[in-house]
Design a protein around this motif. Structure first.
Motif, mmCIF file in Angstrom:
data_model
loop_
_atom_site.group_PDB
_atom_site.id
_atom_site.type_symbol
_atom_site.label_atom_id
_atom_site.label_comp_id
_atom_site.label_asym_id
_atom_site.label_seq_id
_atom_site.Cartn_x
_atom_site.Cartn_y
_atom_site.Cartn_z
ATOM 1 N N SER A 1 0.830 -1.201 0.000
ATOM 2 C CA SER A 1 0.000 0.000 0.000
ATOM 3 C C SER A 1 0.862 1.249 0.000
ATOM 4 C CB SER A 1 -0.923 0.024 1.214
ATOM 5 O OG SER A 1 -1.878 -0.999 1.133
ATOM 6 N N LEU A 2 1.900 1.268 0.837
ATOM 7 C CA LEU A 2 2.774 2.437 0.896
ATOM 8 C C LEU A 2 3.462 2.684 -0.443
ATOM 9 C CD1 LEU A 2 4.399 2.064 4.423
ATOM 10 C CD2 LEU A 2 2.822 3.846 3.664
ATOM 11 N N SER A 3 3.869 1.617 -1.100
ATOM 12 C CA SER A 3 4.517 1.748 -2.405
ATOM 13 C C SER A 3 3.553 2.324 -3.430
ATOM 14 C CB SER A 3 5.037 0.385 -2.860
ATOM 15 O OG SER A 3 5.638 0.485 -4.126
ATOM 16 N N LEU A 4 2.340 1.808 -3.452
ATOM 17 C CA LEU A 4 1.335 2.300 -4.386
ATOM 18 C C LEU A 4 0.999 3.764 -4.108
ATOM 19 C CD1 LEU A 4 -0.784 1.868 -6.625
ATOM 20 C CD2 LEU A 4 -2.357 1.179 -4.821
ATOM 21 N N ILE A 5 0.833 4.099 -2.860
ATOM 22 C CA ILE A 5 0.518 5.474 -2.476
ATOM 23 C C ILE A 5 1.629 6.410 -2.950
ATOM 24 C CG2 ILE A 5 0.220 7.044 -0.523
ATOM 25 C CD1 ILE A 5 -0.997 4.509 0.951
ATOM 26 N N ALA B 1 -4.696 9.934 4.229
ATOM 27 C CA ALA B 1 -5.402 8.960 5.073
ATOM 28 C C ALA B 1 -4.913 7.542 4.799
ATOM 29 C CB ALA B 1 -6.904 9.061 4.837
ATOM 30 N N ALA B 2 -4.720 7.216 3.535
ATOM 31 C CA ALA B 2 -4.237 5.877 3.177
ATOM 32 C C ALA B 2 -2.813 5.662 3.668
ATOM 33 C CB ALA B 2 -4.315 5.683 1.658
ATOM 34 N N THR B 3 -1.997 6.708 3.632
ATOM 35 C CA THR B 3 -0.614 6.598 4.123
ATOM 36 C C THR B 3 -0.603 6.276 5.611
ATOM 37 O OG1 THR B 3 0.210 8.147 2.452
ATOM 38 C CG2 THR B 3 1.572 7.850 4.410
ATOM 39 N N ILE B 4 -1.440 6.968 6.353
ATOM 40 C CA ILE B 4 -1.511 6.729 7.799
ATOM 41 C C ILE B 4 -1.993 5.302 8.085
ATOM 42 C CG2 ILE B 4 -2.735 7.398 9.913
ATOM 43 C CD1 ILE B 4 -2.684 10.301 8.729
ATOM 44 N N ALA B 5 -3.023 4.862 7.361
ATOM 45 C CA ALA B 5 -3.555 3.510 7.572
ATOM 46 C C ALA B 5 -2.512 2.448 7.223
ATOM 47 C CB ALA B 5 -4.817 3.312 6.733
ATOM 48 N N ALA B 6 -1.829 2.622 6.094
ATOM 49 C CA ALA B 6 -0.831 1.632 5.680
ATOM 50 C C ALA B 6 0.360 1.631 6.626
ATOM 51 C CB ALA B 6 -0.371 1.922 4.246
ATOM 52 N N ALA B 7 0.770 2.808 7.075
ATOM 53 C CA ALA B 7 1.899 2.893 8.003
ATOM 54 C C ALA B 7 1.577 2.195 9.318
ATOM 55 C CB ALA B 7 2.267 4.356 8.247
ATOM 56 N N SER B 8 0.335 2.288 9.759
ATOM 57 C CA SER B 8 -0.035 1.623 11.012
ATOM 58 C C SER B 8 -0.039 0.104 10.843
ATOM 59 C CB SER B 8 -1.388 2.122 11.514
ATOM 60 O OG SER B 8 -2.424 1.721 10.650
#
Length: 111
Positions: free
Chosen positions: A39-43, A82-89
């Motif tokens: 997810s982080l890579s895609l973001i 928001a997606a970055t925060i979710a994926a990082a968690s």
């Protein structure tokens, strides 16, 4: 020996609204896998597309964005944050230097 003819590839042009919808679908699908690093890579990849240079015409004049385009771009940026925060968690940036670097790079691109 085979001869290859050079191929011309035109740049992909996509409206901000279409990019936002496409990115939203990708982010949802990636989030569903539970793979935070993917997810982080895609973001990061999506962020690099919208964080690029301003759009110019053939004369090099900057093309002003419409209020609708600016709103769509801001919505996409908000979704990416928001997606970055979710994926990082999911990954746990405290234990993954690569994830931390990816988050910082993405935030820098979006800011």
């Amino acid at each position: 020996a085979e001869a290859y003819a050079p191929a011309r590839v035109d740049a992909l042009e996509m409206s901000t609204e279409d990019l936002s919808a496409f990115a939203g679908d990708l982010l949802s699908a990636t989030a569903d896998t539970g793979d935070g690093e993917a997810s982080l890579s895609l973001i990061s990849n999506v962020a690099s597309v919208i964080g690029g240079d301003e759009e110019t015409d053939v004369n090099g004049t900057v093309i002003e964005k419409t209020p609708e385009q600016l709103a769509a771009e801001q919505a996409l940026i908000d979704n990416l944050f928001a997606a970055t925060i979710a994926a990082a968690s999911q990954v746990g940036t405290g234990t993954s230097a690569a994830a931390t670097s990816q988050v910082l790079s993405t935030v820098s691109t979006l800011s």
